[in-house]
Write an enzyme that holds these catalytic residues in place. Sequence first.
Site, PDB file in Angstrom:
ATOM      1  N   HIS A 142      30.891  88.220  19.991  1.00 57.15           N
ATOM      2  CA  HIS A 142      30.440  88.262  21.384  1.00 57.15           C
ATOM      3  C   HIS A 142      31.550  88.862  22.229  1.00 57.15           C
ATOM      4  O   HIS A 142      32.622  88.287  22.373  1.00 57.15           O
ATOM      5  CB  HIS A 142      30.093  86.847  21.858  1.00 57.15           C
ATOM      6  CG  HIS A 142      29.597  86.825  23.270  1.00 57.15           C
ATOM      7  ND1 HIS A 142      28.362  87.314  23.613  1.00 57.15           N
ATOM      8  CD2 HIS A 142      30.171  86.399  24.420  1.00 57.15           C
ATOM      9  CE1 HIS A 142      28.192  87.180  24.921  1.00 57.15           C
ATOM     10  NE2 HIS A 142      29.267  86.635  25.426  1.00 57.15           N
ATOM     11  N   ASP A 200      24.225  84.509  25.838  1.00 61.81           N
ATOM     12  CA  ASP A 200      25.184  83.884  26.745  1.00 61.81           C
ATOM     13  C   ASP A 200      24.778  83.798  28.214  1.00 61.81           C
ATOM     14  O   ASP A 200      25.368  83.015  28.955  1.00 61.81           O
ATOM     15  CB  ASP A 200      26.554  84.589  26.619  1.00 61.81           C
ATOM     16  CG  ASP A 200      27.706  83.699  27.070  1.00 61.81           C
ATOM     17  OD1 ASP A 200      27.522  82.468  27.077  1.00 61.81           O
ATOM     18  OD2 ASP A 200      28.774  84.221  27.425  1.00 61.81           O
ATOM     19  N   HIS A 234      27.074  89.310  32.285  1.00 58.44           N
ATOM     20  CA  HIS A 234      26.890  87.909  32.680  1.00 58.44           C
ATOM     21  C   HIS A 234      28.175  87.226  33.124  1.00 58.44           C
ATOM     22  O   HIS A 234      28.119  86.071  33.558  1.00 58.44           O
ATOM     23  CB  HIS A 234      26.195  87.130  31.561  1.00 58.44           C
ATOM     24  CG  HIS A 234      26.907  87.183  30.251  1.00 58.44           C
ATOM     25  ND1 HIS A 234      26.616  88.123  29.296  1.00 58.44           N
ATOM     26  CD2 HIS A 234      27.892  86.427  29.735  1.00 58.44           C
ATOM     27  CE1 HIS A 234      27.403  87.940  28.249  1.00 58.44           C
ATOM     28  NE2 HIS A 234      28.193  86.909  28.490  1.00 58.44           N
TER      29      HIS A 234
HETATM   30 ZN   LIG Z   1      29.662  86.064  27.395  1.00 60.27          ZN
END
Ligand SMILES: [Zn+2]
Length: 1043
Positions: free
Chosen positions: A61, A176, A445
């Site tokens: 990620h 996420d 995000h």
């Molecule tokens: Zn993230």
Amino acid sequence: MCCSHNNNKEAEFVEVGSSSLFLTFIGYKMVYLALCVFYLCCCCSHAASGGIQTFVLPHSHMDVGWVYTIQESMHAYAANVYSSVTEELSKAKDRRFIAVEQEFFRLWWDAVATSTQKKQVQQLVKEGRLEFILGGQVMHDEAVTDLEDQILQLTEGHGFLYETFGVRPEFSWHVDPFGASATTPVLFALAGFNAHLVSRVDYDLKDDMQKEKKLQFVWRGSSSLKEKQQIFTHIMDQFSYCTPSHLNFSNSSGFYWNGVALFPDPPKDGVYPNMSLPVTKDTLHAYAQVMVENIKQRAAWFRTNHTLWPWGCDKQFYNSSVQFNNMDPLMKYINQNSQEFGVTVQYASLSEYFQAVHQSDLTWELRGSEDFLPYSTEPQQAWTGFYASRNVLKGVARQASSQLHAAETLFTRYRLTFPDGPVAKVWALDKLRALRWAVSEVQHHDGITGTESPKVADMYVQHLVQGMMGVEELLAALFLLPHNLDMSSVLDSVYHRKGHRSLGQHVIVYNPLAWNITTIINVTVTFQNATVFDDEGRPVPAQIQTSAQSNVTFDLFMRVELGGLQHRKYLIKFSDRKCAGRSKCGRTYAAKGVRFERRRVRDWTRTGRRLLPVLNECYKLMFDQDTNLLHSITYLEEKKMVSVSQDFWEYHANGDVKAGPISDNYIFSSSRGSAVRAYQAVEMEIIPGKIVSEIRQYFYREENEKDYAYSITTRVPECFGTTLRCHRLEQTYSLGSLLLNTEVILRTSTDLRSNRTLYTDDNGYQMMKRPYREFTNNTIARNYFPMVRTAYIEDDLSRLVLLSDRAHGVSSQASGELEVMLHRRLWNNQPWTLAYNLTLNDSSVVRPTLWMMLGSISTTTRLYQREAVELQHRPVVMPIDQPQRPWPEKKPRGRSAVRSVVLPPNLHLLSLSIPGWNYSSDHDVHLRHILSGVDLRSEPDYDRVLLRIMHLFEEGEDPELSKPVTVNLKEVLQSVGEVKVVEERSLTGTWNISRLQRWKWKTVDNLETENKGSERHGNETFSVTISPKEIRTFFIHFGSKDF
Ligand SMILES: [Zn+2]
């Protein structure tokens, strides 16, 4: 991000998991029996081995921002992820990896990858071993982003993948974002995805869904599009996207053999902190047991015997060889003992997992257009603070997006009209691309959410501002160079000089909407006398007054009328002399304010006795001289009076972790109780006008303080019987610098019997009903929602609507009340926050704008969608010179302004642009080009125009405007050029819609997805019928091009 909040939660879950091993095991046995029965019925590939089929999904990620800048991340780990994964995947056929955030991949591809690595990647992609999923530039936030920006960032990522590999991502990986919007599944369905994956939903809801095996369902995100754009959705279980991080036999972390990424430089010896215990003959069995137990625990929460086991976390796989070299023997061992373990494991891409689930052929439950917002990780952890964190960043991001849209439409027209014009196409596209990428990037995000470190926030703003400056250059070139769209040169001044002392300045006003508009624009000037003329030399109604924000500048309001995608040039003539009569001032009204003395809150004994009216054709606003606050608004259409007052309140946040729950950049915690009044005294000034009447209210923290803490400037448009919209009450607020640990709300209180039910938008696409919910604790914070464009409250008769130029948090804590969280400044002593510099010590002054409307349900229904779009895409006002002596007189020429492009009132022109990527009408031809090594990157097709049209209304929302509407694209675009070919495409342009066959998933009502697209060739129909809430994407080919 995956830090404290998330990890704490994980640690808890792991604890529970290991201490209740016995129970879990019994649970597992029952599942195992059920699965055996299942397997007897269905023959699946791994049935022979029995047990749970585990899809080990290697991933990293990679936040495009958050704690470290993109450059820092590339240097410390991101480039190494792709370099080392490419090498490791090439070594063994069964290894897999998913690539998610395209911005990092593209940076690696363009600047780091060798030609050998590029060849290897091509091969890995072809074999499905390296899989691009999601495919956006970033993994965008779902709460505070606007759908226009979501589409942009997805298009930019998909364009790169299609051009480079011929790849069209088919699955999402939204692991996420802090809560899940109902707009995302609709957009992903429109983009051609077969399945959607999310993770962060309310902890208690996720618990229930797990227990009931309801984490997978078919989502119909739009109540108008329903099954037409439904998508299978998978919510990750409580372990989310990270591998269990706890090993009961070791002090090291879980399955992260490459340890933790090191900043700023990778360690020279390759030894990273917290590297896991290697898999050796001594640890092998213990590792296998932990992994198998975890797999079994998770398998019990799903209906099929396929378990998705994400292997990775934030910033992983920068040293893939260590990762795979440990995991390979571990997986081999589990498979060798699969009978004993009851589990088989395999490396998998996401498509392999979803394929297996799809082949199970189960019937799935349905979910309608409800979303998963807001999001809490535990009772005191409501992630509703970020809706209002970093107001400036949120504002600049939306402003940049709006400027980009204007420049895209303008350049597209220019390019078609003057293919050989002096504005170089490559130069222009470079400018546009820089802004496209900056706007895309900030949708991350941990970007527009305001949850990043200060240096990363600065990085986003810097990229946005640079992009905007470039696009301003482009706009100036398009407006000013010979062959400009106006045909008549700016130098062909049609204005007459009157007296030697006067100075003139030219302003171009461009309407980026495909609707005709009449509106008021405001130009800040330094002269107290100004007259305005249009491009035909006619005087324009205007008004001038001292600025609200400064004593040395003046606000010049002028009424402008513009067709769709049309620009006009205005001349402003200045003088230092005061207006001495109509001849000197033309049609400019010099407005003067009336000041009302400061009123103290403690003196408010009697109110409502001395009311001052401000009227226009829509409203009568009453201001109370005893309080200097708004008292009521009557909407004249129905002669209905609603009591309305507005002021500022503050939540005083706790920043001491030892003293209870804290508010931070993510979390809003009202642990110190309700909001308190933010002021002790109010001043007011009313400036009655002929274009606008302005009411300025100043709120003082202390009774005798010199400087005000907050202000509201309300502009009431005056209409003189024109088509100008009189219901639009424009308010601009001024806030800051705030005191530390303060969260400020604008509270609008009315006597509407709204029962605390609030309506807010998901990404500007659709409205969500938000009934008030009681919780055992943290009720205030958990009743906060994101407001991207719109929020309203209503009762049987009336509706109060607020429209916004940027995202905020919004709530209705009492009946008839609507509070908007506008700004926050926070500091806390949580160690990880301090370590990462993630406190929100935001000392900026912010000036957000809201448009307020009040009216009957039917009137506001007709208006609010359109108004929200008009607020987002206000006219571009561009002074093109400095005040100077007017140019030599020339004879007025007939007006030759560019012809307008106009869509029906329920359709919005979402995009009209020239893509920066190479697509092809024929996918097979495109693939052959890629295979043959043609460099498609070098030459985008400047004659292919991407057009998107959106129907703004929901089914049944309005008797007229909700109807499907048919437009003939050839006619609508007549003034842009001659439409030759129209191809309907998927949302991001990569699929020919008639060839797009998304997977069908069985549902309880058994309705199936139908693709309505049809191929259009030659002179076949150019008419398209657009139904409520549809977004249709086309490639338009103009002129005499061959296809
Ligand atoms: Zn993230």
